[in-house]
Design a protein around this motif. Structure first.
Motif, PDB file in Angstrom:
ATOM      1  N   THR A  91       0.929  -1.131  -0.107  1.00  0.00           N
ATOM      2  CA  THR A  91       0.017   0.020  -0.056  1.00  0.00           C
ATOM      3  C   THR A  91       0.649   1.346   0.079  1.00  0.00           C
ATOM      4  OG1 THR A  91      -1.634  -1.207   1.093  1.00  0.00           O
ATOM      5  CG2 THR A  91      -1.711   1.275   1.464  1.00  0.00           C
ATOM      6  N   THR A  92       0.593   2.049  -0.862  1.00  0.00           N
ATOM      7  CA  THR A  92       1.402   3.497  -0.903  1.00  0.00           C
ATOM      8  C   THR A  92       0.443   4.800  -0.599  1.00  0.00           C
ATOM      9  OG1 THR A  92       0.718   3.474  -3.043  1.00  0.00           O
ATOM     10  CG2 THR A  92       2.867   2.330  -2.797  1.00  0.00           C
ATOM     11  N   ASN A  93       1.447   5.637  -0.076  1.00  0.00           N
ATOM     12  CA  ASN A  93       0.849   6.819   0.006  1.00  0.00           C
ATOM     13  C   ASN A  93       1.811   7.902  -0.718  1.00  0.00           C
ATOM     14  OD1 ASN A  93      -1.510   6.639   2.205  1.00  0.00           O
ATOM     15  ND2 ASN A  93       0.018   5.573   3.016  1.00  0.00           N
ATOM     16  N   TYR A  94       1.134   8.895  -0.939  1.00  0.00           N
ATOM     17  CA  TYR A  94       1.962   9.983  -1.684  1.00  0.00           C
ATOM     18  C   TYR A  94       1.634  11.566  -0.940  1.00  0.00           C
ATOM     19  CZ  TYR A  94       3.146   6.826  -5.047  1.00  0.00           C
ATOM     20  OH  TYR A  94       3.880   5.487  -5.565  1.00  0.00           O
ATOM     21  N   ALA A  95       2.313  12.518  -1.047  1.00  0.00           N
ATOM     22  CA  ALA A  95       2.129  13.792  -0.737  1.00  0.00           C
ATOM     23  C   ALA A  95       1.341  14.408  -1.914  1.00  0.00           C
ATOM     24  CB  ALA A  95       3.453  14.460  -0.411  1.00  0.00           C
ATOM     25  N   GLY A  96       0.569  15.208  -1.789  1.00  0.00           N
ATOM     26  CA  GLY A  96      -0.162  15.934  -2.847  1.00  0.00           C
ATOM     27  C   GLY A  96       0.622  16.421  -3.926  1.00  0.00           C
ATOM     28  N   SER A  97       1.671  16.916  -3.156  1.00  0.00           N
ATOM     29  CA  SER A  97       2.596  17.727  -4.233  1.00  0.00           C
ATOM     30  C   SER A  97       3.166  16.911  -5.417  1.00  0.00           C
ATOM     31  CB  SER A  97       3.688  18.481  -3.772  1.00  0.00           C
ATOM     32  OG  SER A  97       4.405  17.853  -2.841  1.00  0.00           O
ATOM     33  N   VAL A  98       3.313  15.594  -5.119  1.00  0.00           N
ATOM     34  CA  VAL A  98       4.076  14.800  -5.995  1.00  0.00           C
ATOM     35  C   VAL A  98       3.185  13.596  -6.513  1.00  0.00           C
ATOM     36  CG1 VAL A  98       6.015  15.163  -4.446  1.00  0.00           C
ATOM     37  CG2 VAL A  98       4.618  12.986  -4.197  1.00  0.00           C
ATOM     38  N   LYS A  99       2.072  13.509  -6.278  1.00  0.00           N
ATOM     39  CA  LYS A  99       0.994  12.529  -6.799  1.00  0.00           C
ATOM     40  C   LYS A  99       0.908  12.613  -8.233  1.00  0.00           C
ATOM     41  CE  LYS A  99      -2.106  11.335  -3.875  1.00  0.00           C
ATOM     42  NZ  LYS A  99      -3.420  11.477  -2.930  1.00  0.00           N
ATOM     43  N   GLY A 100       1.166  11.515  -8.941  1.00  0.00           N
ATOM     44  CA  GLY A 100       0.952  11.569 -10.163  1.00  0.00           C
ATOM     45  C   GLY A 100       2.291  11.976 -10.847  1.00  0.00           C
ATOM     46  N   ARG A 101       3.348  12.184 -10.159  1.00  0.00           N
ATOM     47  CA  ARG A 101       4.640  12.494 -10.772  1.00  0.00           C
ATOM     48  C   ARG A 101       5.698  11.448 -10.262  1.00  0.00           C
ATOM     49  NH1 ARG A 101       7.117  16.862  -9.788  1.00  0.00           N
ATOM     50  NH2 ARG A 101       6.476  17.311  -7.718  1.00  0.00           N
ATOM     51  N   PHE A 102       5.507  11.074  -9.060  1.00  0.00           N
ATOM     52  CA  PHE A 102       6.422  10.142  -8.451  1.00  0.00           C
ATOM     53  C   PHE A 102       5.787   8.983  -8.008  1.00  0.00           C
ATOM     54  CE2 PHE A 102       9.172  13.345  -6.044  1.00  0.00           C
ATOM     55  CZ  PHE A 102       9.422  14.389  -7.119  1.00  0.00           C
ATOM     56  N   THR A 103       6.622   7.760  -8.045  1.00  0.00           N
ATOM     57  CA  THR A 103       6.301   6.258  -7.916  1.00  0.00           C
ATOM     58  C   THR A 103       7.223   5.994  -7.058  1.00  0.00           C
ATOM     59  OG1 THR A 103       5.367   6.310 -10.024  1.00  0.00           O
ATOM     60  CG2 THR A 103       5.604   4.223  -8.877  1.00  0.00           C
ATOM     61  N   ILE A 104       6.694   5.246  -5.783  1.00  0.00           N
ATOM     62  CA  ILE A 104       7.625   4.515  -4.713  1.00  0.00           C
ATOM     63  C   ILE A 104       7.265   3.180  -5.262  1.00  0.00           C
ATOM     64  CG2 ILE A 104       5.832   4.524  -3.101  1.00  0.00           C
ATOM     65  CD1 ILE A 104       7.883   4.653  -0.847  1.00  0.00           C
ATOM     66  N   ALA A 105       8.706   2.180  -5.027  1.00  0.00           N
ATOM     67  CA  ALA A 105       8.247   0.828  -5.236  1.00  0.00           C
ATOM     68  C   ALA A 105       9.563   0.282  -4.308  1.00  0.00           C
ATOM     69  CB  ALA A 105       8.567   0.793  -6.450  1.00  0.00           C
ATOM     70  N   SER A 128      15.899  -5.914  -1.003  1.00  0.00           N
ATOM     71  CA  SER A 128      15.874  -5.105  -0.039  1.00  0.00           C
ATOM     72  C   SER A 128      16.308  -3.604  -0.547  1.00  0.00           C
ATOM     73  CB  SER A 128      16.573  -5.533   1.273  1.00  0.00           C
ATOM     74  OG  SER A 128      16.061  -6.695   1.940  1.00  0.00           O
ATOM     75  N   ILE A 129      15.662  -3.124  -1.608  1.00  0.00           N
ATOM     76  CA  ILE A 129      16.103  -1.805  -2.333  1.00  0.00           C
ATOM     77  C   ILE A 129      14.717  -1.086  -2.388  1.00  0.00           C
ATOM     78  CG2 ILE A 129      16.914  -0.509  -4.272  1.00  0.00           C
ATOM     79  CD1 ILE A 129      18.779  -2.948  -4.699  1.00  0.00           C
ATOM     80  N   LEU A 130      14.720   0.187  -1.838  1.00  0.00           N
ATOM     81  CA  LEU A 130      13.518   1.037  -2.151  1.00  0.00           C
ATOM     82  C   LEU A 130      13.986   1.990  -2.998  1.00  0.00           C
ATOM     83  CD1 LEU A 130      10.847   1.786  -0.634  1.00  0.00           C
ATOM     84  CD2 LEU A 130      12.014   3.600   0.406  1.00  0.00           C
ATOM     85  N   TYR A 131      12.832   2.363  -4.057  1.00  0.00           N
ATOM     86  CA  TYR A 131      12.971   3.143  -5.100  1.00  0.00           C
ATOM     87  C   TYR A 131      11.969   4.436  -4.923  1.00  0.00           C
ATOM     88  CZ  TYR A 131      15.389  -0.936  -7.182  1.00  0.00           C
ATOM     89  OH  TYR A 131      16.132  -1.797  -7.383  1.00  0.00           O
ATOM     90  N   LEU A 132      12.545   5.548  -5.751  1.00  0.00           N
ATOM     91  CA  LEU A 132      11.576   6.628  -5.690  1.00  0.00           C
ATOM     92  C   LEU A 132      11.654   6.978  -7.226  1.00  0.00           C
ATOM     93  CD1 LEU A 132       9.491   8.498  -4.558  1.00  0.00           C
ATOM     94  CD2 LEU A 132      11.074  10.107  -4.063  1.00  0.00           C
ATOM     95  N   GLN A 133      10.830   7.060  -8.160  1.00  0.00           N
ATOM     96  CA  GLN A 133      10.870   7.366  -9.607  1.00  0.00           C
ATOM     97  C   GLN A 133      10.306   8.570  -9.497  1.00  0.00           C
ATOM     98  OE1 GLN A 133      12.231   6.084 -12.283  1.00  0.00           O
ATOM     99  NE2 GLN A 133      11.669   8.073 -13.505  1.00  0.00           N
ATOM    100  N   MET A 134      10.984   9.762  -9.969  1.00  0.00           N
ATOM    101  CA  MET A 134      10.655  11.174 -10.081  1.00  0.00           C
ATOM    102  C   MET A 134      10.712  11.664 -11.442  1.00  0.00           C
ATOM    103  SD  MET A 134      12.532  12.408  -6.773  1.00  0.00           S
ATOM    104  CE  MET A 134      14.169  12.415  -7.409  1.00  0.00           C
ATOM    105  N   ASN A 135       9.433  11.964 -11.856  1.00  0.00           N
ATOM    106  CA  ASN A 135       9.148  12.610 -13.221  1.00  0.00           C
ATOM    107  C   ASN A 135       8.739  13.858 -13.106  1.00  0.00           C
ATOM    108  OD1 ASN A 135       9.996   9.777 -14.483  1.00  0.00           O
ATOM    109  ND2 ASN A 135       7.721   9.251 -14.241  1.00  0.00           N
ATOM    110  N   SER A 136       8.601  14.467 -14.341  1.00  0.00           N
ATOM    111  CA  SER A 136       8.246  15.980 -14.418  1.00  0.00           C
ATOM    112  C   SER A 136       8.904  16.926 -13.254  1.00  0.00           C
ATOM    113  CB  SER A 136       6.862  16.219 -14.433  1.00  0.00           C
ATOM    114  OG  SER A 136       6.349  15.252 -15.586  1.00  0.00           O
ATOM    115  N   LEU A 137      10.065  16.603 -12.915  1.00  0.00           N
ATOM    116  CA  LEU A 137      10.707  17.334 -11.862  1.00  0.00           C
ATOM    117  C   LEU A 137      10.246  18.999 -11.910  1.00  0.00           C
ATOM    118  CD1 LEU A 137      13.483  15.287 -11.177  1.00  0.00           C
ATOM    119  CD2 LEU A 137      11.919  15.670  -9.597  1.00  0.00           C
ATOM    120  N   ASP A 138      10.078  19.657 -10.830  1.00  0.00           N
ATOM    121  CA  ASP A 138      10.191  20.968 -10.672  1.00  0.00           C
ATOM    122  C   ASP A 138      10.944  21.432  -9.601  1.00  0.00           C
ATOM    123  OD1 ASP A 138       7.820  23.319 -11.204  1.00  0.00           O
ATOM    124  OD2 ASP A 138       8.580  23.377  -9.245  1.00  0.00           O
TER     125      ASP A 138
END
Length: 123
Positions: A55-69, A75-85
Motif C-alpha cells: 500500500t502506497t501513500n503520496y504527498a499531494g505535491s508529488v502525486k502523479g509524478r513520483f512513484t515509490i516501489a 531490500s531496495i526502495l526506489y523513488l521514480q521522479m518524473n516531471s521534476l520542478d
C-alpha cells in the motif's frame, strides 16, 4: 537496519531521476518504508511511503509524478521522479519504521534514516 541512498543529482525542470535506498541488517523487522525530503530552511516532509503489503501513500505535491516501489528480494526502495520542478529541490531521505505508522508523513514514526541524497532541479 542501515539505509544508504543513491541516485541524486542535478536535472533540468521536466526531467526525471530515480532514487534508490539499499537496506541492510535486520530488514525483516521493518514493515514500513518511506521517502522524505528537506529543503533549506524548511521542515522535513513526507514524499511517499509503502507498506509491507504494497500500500502506497503520496504527498499531494508529488502525486502523479513520483512513484515509490520496493524490491523485497534485494531490500531496495526506489523513488521514480518524473516531471521534476525546481520546488522538488531538496535532500531526499529514506526512512524505515518497524510498524505501520498512524501518520505516514510524520518523521517521528520512523526508527532508521539514511544519510540523504541531494536532488537539484534547475529551471
Amino acid at each position: 537496519v542501515q539505509l544508504v541512498e543513491s541516485g541524486g543529482g542535478s536535472v533540468q525542470a521536466g526531467g526525471s531521476l530515480t532514487l534508490s535506498c539499499a537496506a541492510s541488517g535486520v530488514t525483516g523487522s521493518y514493515d514500513y518504508m518511506a521517502w522524505f525530503r528537506q529543503a533549506p530552511g524548511q521542515e522535513r516532509e513526507g514524499v511517499a511511503s509503502i507498506s509491507i503489503g504494497g500500500t502506497t501513500n503520496y504527498a499531494g505535491s508529488v502525486k502523479g509524478r513520483f512513484t515509490i516501489a520496493k524490491d523485497y528480494t534485494k531490500s531496495i526502495l526506489y523513488l521514480q521522479m518524473n516531471s521534476l520542478d525546481p520546488e522538488d529541490t531538496a535532500i531526499y531521505y529514506c526512512a524505515a519504521a518497524r510498524f505501520s505508522p498512524f501518520n505516514w508523513n510524520s518523521p517521528h514514526a520512523y526508527n532508521s534514516w539514511g544519510q540523504g541524497t541531494q536532488v537539484t532541479v534547475s529551471s
